[in-house]
Design an enzyme around this catalytic site. Structure first.
Site, PDB file in Angstrom:
ATOM      1  N   SER A 111       2.120  -7.287   0.762  1.00  0.00           N
ATOM      2  CA  SER A 111       1.607  -8.235  -0.223  1.00  0.00           C
ATOM      3  C   SER A 111       2.394  -9.556  -0.130  1.00  0.00           C
ATOM      4  O   SER A 111       2.380 -10.193   0.924  1.00  0.00           O
ATOM      5  CB  SER A 111       1.657  -7.606  -1.622  1.00  0.00           C
ATOM      6  OG  SER A 111       0.835  -8.311  -2.519  1.00  0.00           O
ATOM      7  N   ASP A 251      -8.988  -2.683  -1.532  1.00  0.00           N
ATOM      8  CA  ASP A 251      -7.819  -3.541  -1.746  1.00  0.00           C
ATOM      9  C   ASP A 251      -8.176  -4.807  -2.504  1.00  0.00           C
ATOM     10  O   ASP A 251      -9.249  -5.391  -2.289  1.00  0.00           O
ATOM     11  CB  ASP A 251      -7.272  -3.920  -0.356  1.00  0.00           C
ATOM     12  CG  ASP A 251      -5.811  -4.266  -0.330  1.00  0.00           C
ATOM     13  OD1 ASP A 251      -5.292  -4.742  -1.345  1.00  0.00           O
ATOM     14  OD2 ASP A 251      -5.188  -4.047   0.731  1.00  0.00           O
ATOM     15  N   HIS A 278      -4.549  -1.254  -2.634  1.00  0.00           N
ATOM     16  CA  HIS A 278      -3.502  -2.185  -2.206  1.00  0.00           C
ATOM     17  C   HIS A 278      -2.249  -1.486  -1.679  1.00  0.00           C
ATOM     18  O   HIS A 278      -1.334  -2.154  -1.208  1.00  0.00           O
ATOM     19  CB  HIS A 278      -3.134  -3.072  -3.402  1.00  0.00           C
ATOM     20  CG  HIS A 278      -2.385  -4.318  -3.062  1.00  0.00           C
ATOM     21  ND1 HIS A 278      -2.806  -5.227  -2.124  1.00  0.00           N
ATOM     22  CD2 HIS A 278      -1.212  -4.822  -3.569  1.00  0.00           C
ATOM     23  CE1 HIS A 278      -1.951  -6.232  -2.061  1.00  0.00           C
ATOM     24  NE2 HIS A 278      -0.968  -6.009  -2.910  1.00  0.00           N
TER      25      HIS A 278
END
Length: 301
Positions: A111, A251, A278
């Site tokens: 991320s 996601d 995610h």
């Protein structure tokens, strides 16, 4: 799986300290893997599972808490001007030097950690031999647009609650937090209840959200912090290291969000985990570990 020895310590970083943990041995001939967590403002806990790669293929896996977070120096009084991409790039370089691995290492960023990893990689550091970008945006404007598209698919009462509290500025209200969690359970971590390591990261962020609040904002889809205009899209062709891009089918980092990496990083390999959102490293852990380990073993041989 046999137990792998781990050691914890601190790297001095100016007036601060960066906590890190090494799983495995830096004496291994395998590329050491540095794992950069997301947020910005999370902790290493929720990406803890990547330590299992040390037992899979014998490489050292290094986790660290970025300054401002977790076990590293907390700075709750510092404002947005302090929390910059440059700060975290300097911290990463400092850690590589402290560990003595700057000449040869792999980097995995999840991320925000992948955003940081891309910022690191476009500088073409000669020691970076492999890069894994996991569930990361290349543009925050695209990230926000896609997060809000996903948000529009939430139940109408959830959408109404989110909008009402955002309009009133009452985003710490328990109803707003509960409504936000509906999005998180769909598009951030679909394992319910959240595994302890994931819950631990979010609990620590609730305790001190300084970095997240200043750089991102209150939620994944309400980005009003210093990163709101960040993009690396035009610089991605500068990345020279072999690159693996991973994301989940559900996601919040949607196909549109990760597309620039796949299209603009030369030779980039992309893997989508069909049963993940995610956090494939949690939701499809064994498969994710095998994919990352296989990529690293291939590019270093």
């Amino acid at each position: 799986m046999t137990a792998t020895i781990s050691t914890e310590a601190y790297a001095p970083f100016g007036a601060f300290r960066t906590w890190y943990r090494i799983t495995g041995s830096l004496d291994s001939p395998r590329l050491p893997l540095v794992v950069a967590h997301g947020g910005p403002g999370c902790t290493h806990d929720y990406v803890d599972s990547f330590k299992e790669i040390a037992a899979l293929d014998g490489r050292a896996v290094i986790h660290y808490d970025q300054v401002g977070n977790g076990n590293s120096t907390r700075l709750p009084d510092n404002g947005p001007e302090f929390w910059t991409v440059s700060l975290f790039l300097e911290e990463l370089d400092n850690l590589l030097d402290h560990l003595g691995i700057r000449e040869r290492y792999a980097l995995l960023g999840q991320s925000w950690g992948g955003m940081l990893g891309a910022e690191h990689a476009v500088r073409k550091p000669p020691g970076l031999k492999a890069l894994v970008i996991a569930n990361s945006p290349a543009s925050m404007r695209t990230w926000v647009a896609e997060a809000n598209r996903l948000r529009r698919s939430l139940p109408q009462d959830v959408q109404d609650t989110l909008q009402r509290h955002e309009g009133a500025g009452t985003i710490t209200d328990p109803d707003y937090i509960t409504a936000s969690r509906v999005f998180y359970d769909r598009h951030v971590c679909s394992v319910v209840p959240w595994p302890p390591e994931v819950a631990r990261t979010f609990a620590l962020m609730d305790e001190d959200n300084t970095v997240y609040r200043n750089m991102n904002g209150p939620t994944e889809f309400h980005v009003i912090g210093t990163l709101k205009d960040w993009t690396i899209e035009d610089r991605l062709p500068l990345i020279a290291a072999p690159t693996l891009l991973i994301s989940g089918r559900h996601d919040e980092a949607t196909p549109e969000v990760v597309r620039p990496y796949a299209e603009r990083v030369q030779g980039c390999r992309a893997v989508v985990f069909e049963n993940s959102s995610h956090m494939p490293h949690v939701e499809e852990k064994d498969l994710c570990m095998a994919v990352v380990s296989g990529f690293l073993c291939e590019v270093e041989d």
